[in-house]
Design a protein around this motif. Structure first.
Motif, mmCIF file in Angstrom:
data_model
loop_
_atom_site.group_PDB
_atom_site.id
_atom_site.type_symbol
_atom_site.label_atom_id
_atom_site.label_comp_id
_atom_site.label_asym_id
_atom_site.label_seq_id
_atom_site.Cartn_x
_atom_site.Cartn_y
_atom_site.Cartn_z
ATOM 1 N N ASN A 84 0.852 -1.185 0.000
ATOM 2 C CA ASN A 84 0.000 0.000 0.000
ATOM 3 C C ASN A 84 0.892 1.240 0.000
ATOM 4 O OD1 ASN A 84 -1.583 2.189 1.099
ATOM 5 N ND2 ASN A 84 -3.132 0.655 1.589
ATOM 6 N N VAL A 85 0.843 2.034 -1.074
ATOM 7 C CA VAL A 85 1.721 3.196 -1.212
ATOM 8 C C VAL A 85 1.529 4.205 -0.075
ATOM 9 C CG1 VAL A 85 2.372 5.151 -2.684
ATOM 10 C CG2 VAL A 85 1.978 2.903 -3.690
ATOM 11 N N PRO A 86 0.299 4.594 0.268
ATOM 12 C CA PRO A 86 0.166 5.550 1.371
ATOM 13 C C PRO A 86 0.742 5.036 2.689
ATOM 14 C CG PRO A 86 -1.870 5.463 0.114
ATOM 15 C CD PRO A 86 -0.984 4.353 -0.399
ATOM 16 N N VAL A 87 0.560 3.756 2.981
ATOM 17 C CA VAL A 87 1.119 3.192 4.215
ATOM 18 C C VAL A 87 2.643 3.235 4.164
ATOM 19 C CG1 VAL A 87 1.370 1.076 5.582
ATOM 20 C CG2 VAL A 87 -0.883 1.766 4.743
ATOM 21 N N ALA A 88 3.221 2.846 3.036
ATOM 22 C CA ALA A 88 4.682 2.884 2.899
ATOM 23 C C ALA A 88 5.198 4.313 3.015
ATOM 24 C CB ALA A 88 5.100 2.272 1.566
ATOM 25 N N MET A 89 4.485 5.263 2.417
ATOM 26 C CA MET A 89 4.910 6.663 2.498
ATOM 27 C C MET A 89 4.828 7.184 3.930
ATOM 28 S SD MET A 89 3.429 8.323 -0.994
ATOM 29 C CE MET A 89 4.521 9.718 -1.109
ATOM 30 N N VAL A 92 7.864 5.891 5.721
ATOM 31 C CA VAL A 92 9.046 6.666 5.355
ATOM 32 C C VAL A 92 8.982 8.055 6.000
ATOM 33 C CG1 VAL A 92 10.273 7.760 3.419
ATOM 34 C CG2 VAL A 92 9.512 5.381 3.245
ATOM 35 N N ALA A 93 7.802 8.647 6.037
ATOM 36 C CA ALA A 93 7.642 9.949 6.692
ATOM 37 C C ALA A 93 8.021 9.859 8.165
ATOM 38 C CB ALA A 93 6.214 10.457 6.529
ATOM 39 N N LEU A 94 7.693 8.745 8.813
ATOM 40 C CA LEU A 94 8.066 8.568 10.220
ATOM 41 C C LEU A 94 9.591 8.540 10.386
ATOM 42 C CD1 LEU A 94 5.414 5.937 11.358
ATOM 43 C CD2 LEU A 94 5.514 8.371 11.969
ATOM 44 N N PHE A 95 10.271 7.897 9.445
ATOM 45 C CA PHE A 95 11.740 7.910 9.465
ATOM 46 C C PHE A 95 12.232 9.352 9.423
ATOM 47 C CE2 PHE A 95 15.711 8.254 7.073
ATOM 48 C CZ PHE A 95 16.549 7.430 7.795
ATOM 49 N N TYR A 96 11.661 10.130 8.516
ATOM 50 C CA TYR A 96 12.114 11.506 8.354
ATOM 51 C C TYR A 96 11.650 12.426 9.477
ATOM 52 C CZ TYR A 96 14.602 10.420 4.220
ATOM 53 O OH TYR A 96 15.538 9.885 3.361
ATOM 54 N N CYS A 97 10.643 12.005 10.248
ATOM 55 C CA CYS A 97 10.259 12.768 11.448
ATOM 56 C C CYS A 97 11.375 12.712 12.493
ATOM 57 C CB CYS A 97 8.961 12.223 12.054
ATOM 58 S SG CYS A 97 7.498 12.716 11.155
ATOM 59 N N VAL A 98 12.182 11.681 12.440
ATOM 60 C CA VAL A 98 13.331 11.567 13.340
ATOM 61 C C VAL A 98 14.591 12.099 12.654
ATOM 62 C CG1 VAL A 98 14.820 9.951 14.599
ATOM 63 C CG2 VAL A 98 12.331 9.602 14.569
ATOM 64 N N PHE A 138 14.043 -3.465 6.261
ATOM 65 C CA PHE A 138 13.569 -4.292 7.366
ATOM 66 C C PHE A 138 12.283 -3.796 8.026
ATOM 67 C CE2 PHE A 138 18.121 -5.245 7.064
ATOM 68 C CZ PHE A 138 18.025 -6.610 6.828
ATOM 69 N N PHE A 139 11.784 -2.629 7.613
ATOM 70 C CA PHE A 139 10.535 -2.138 8.195
ATOM 71 C C PHE A 139 9.516 -1.740 7.129
ATOM 72 C CE2 PHE A 139 7.943 1.382 10.013
ATOM 73 C CZ PHE A 139 7.203 0.619 10.891
ATOM 74 N N VAL A 140 9.854 -0.810 6.276
ATOM 75 C CA VAL A 140 8.865 -0.306 5.309
ATOM 76 C C VAL A 140 8.411 -1.398 4.353
ATOM 77 C CG1 VAL A 140 8.453 1.350 3.437
ATOM 78 C CG2 VAL A 140 9.756 2.057 5.463
ATOM 79 N N PHE A 141 9.353 -2.122 3.763
ATOM 80 C CA PHE A 141 9.013 -3.107 2.736
ATOM 81 C C PHE A 141 9.105 -4.550 3.229
ATOM 82 C CE2 PHE A 141 10.522 0.681 0.398
ATOM 83 C CZ PHE A 141 9.311 1.012 -0.181
#
Length: 156
Positions: A84-89, A92-98, A138-141
């Motif tokens: 699911n693209v929105p879930v994956a995005m 990734v957004a959570l990664f960039y929040c950190v 190991f997390f997103v995909f």
């Protein structure tokens, strides 16, 4: 070496990949990250050289452009994920929040004490490449690698 038919599908738990497949993923990720790095460097350079902006806004705009580019290419070609693209995005957004606040902080701190903006940018890009590959892999995909149409064609 693991054969394609030895790989358990995502619906049955963790996927197993051969050393060659893992190295191939890492190589593709690096190549696409280099292309994203070129975009980030060009955008940063353009903003840094033609505006009077500080490091932070130049960096944030350039980072956003490179993230969108990198996500799109790596989802389709490196991880071949049909998730699911929105879930994956969002992941990734959570990664960039950190990553973004931390890298913005250390970037500004280092440039404020006289470090060269480009040295800081390239160092930050190297940290980003390494940590994002591990996070994506190991997390997103996780569990959805090789599930898109491109991957399915190659497995037949």
């Amino acid at each position: 070496m693991t054969q394609d038919n030895d790989r358990r599908p995502a619906s049955h738990g963790a996927q197993k990949f051969s050393r060659r497949e893992n190295l191939g993923q890492a190589a593709k990720f690096i190549i696409f990250s280099i292309s994203a790095g070129i975009i980030q460097t060009l955008a940063f350079t353009l903003l840094n050289e033609i505006t009077a902006w500080a490091y932070t806004p130049c960096y944030l705009i350039a980072l956003a452009l490179s993230v969108l580019w990198n996500f799109t290419l790596n989802r389709e070609f490196t991880f071949k994920s049909a998730n699911n693209v929105p879930v994956a995005m969002i992941k990734v957004a959570l990664f960039y929040c950190v990553f973004t606040p931390l890298s913005t902080w250390w970037g500004a701190a280092l440039t404020d004490v006289g470090w060269n903006e480009y040295l800081v940018l390239f160092g930050t890009m190297a940290v980003n490449l390494t940590t994002e590959f591990l996070y994506d892999r190991f997390f997103v995909f996780r569990g959805t690698i090789n599930t898109n149409k491109r991957a399915q064609r190659h497995m037949m």
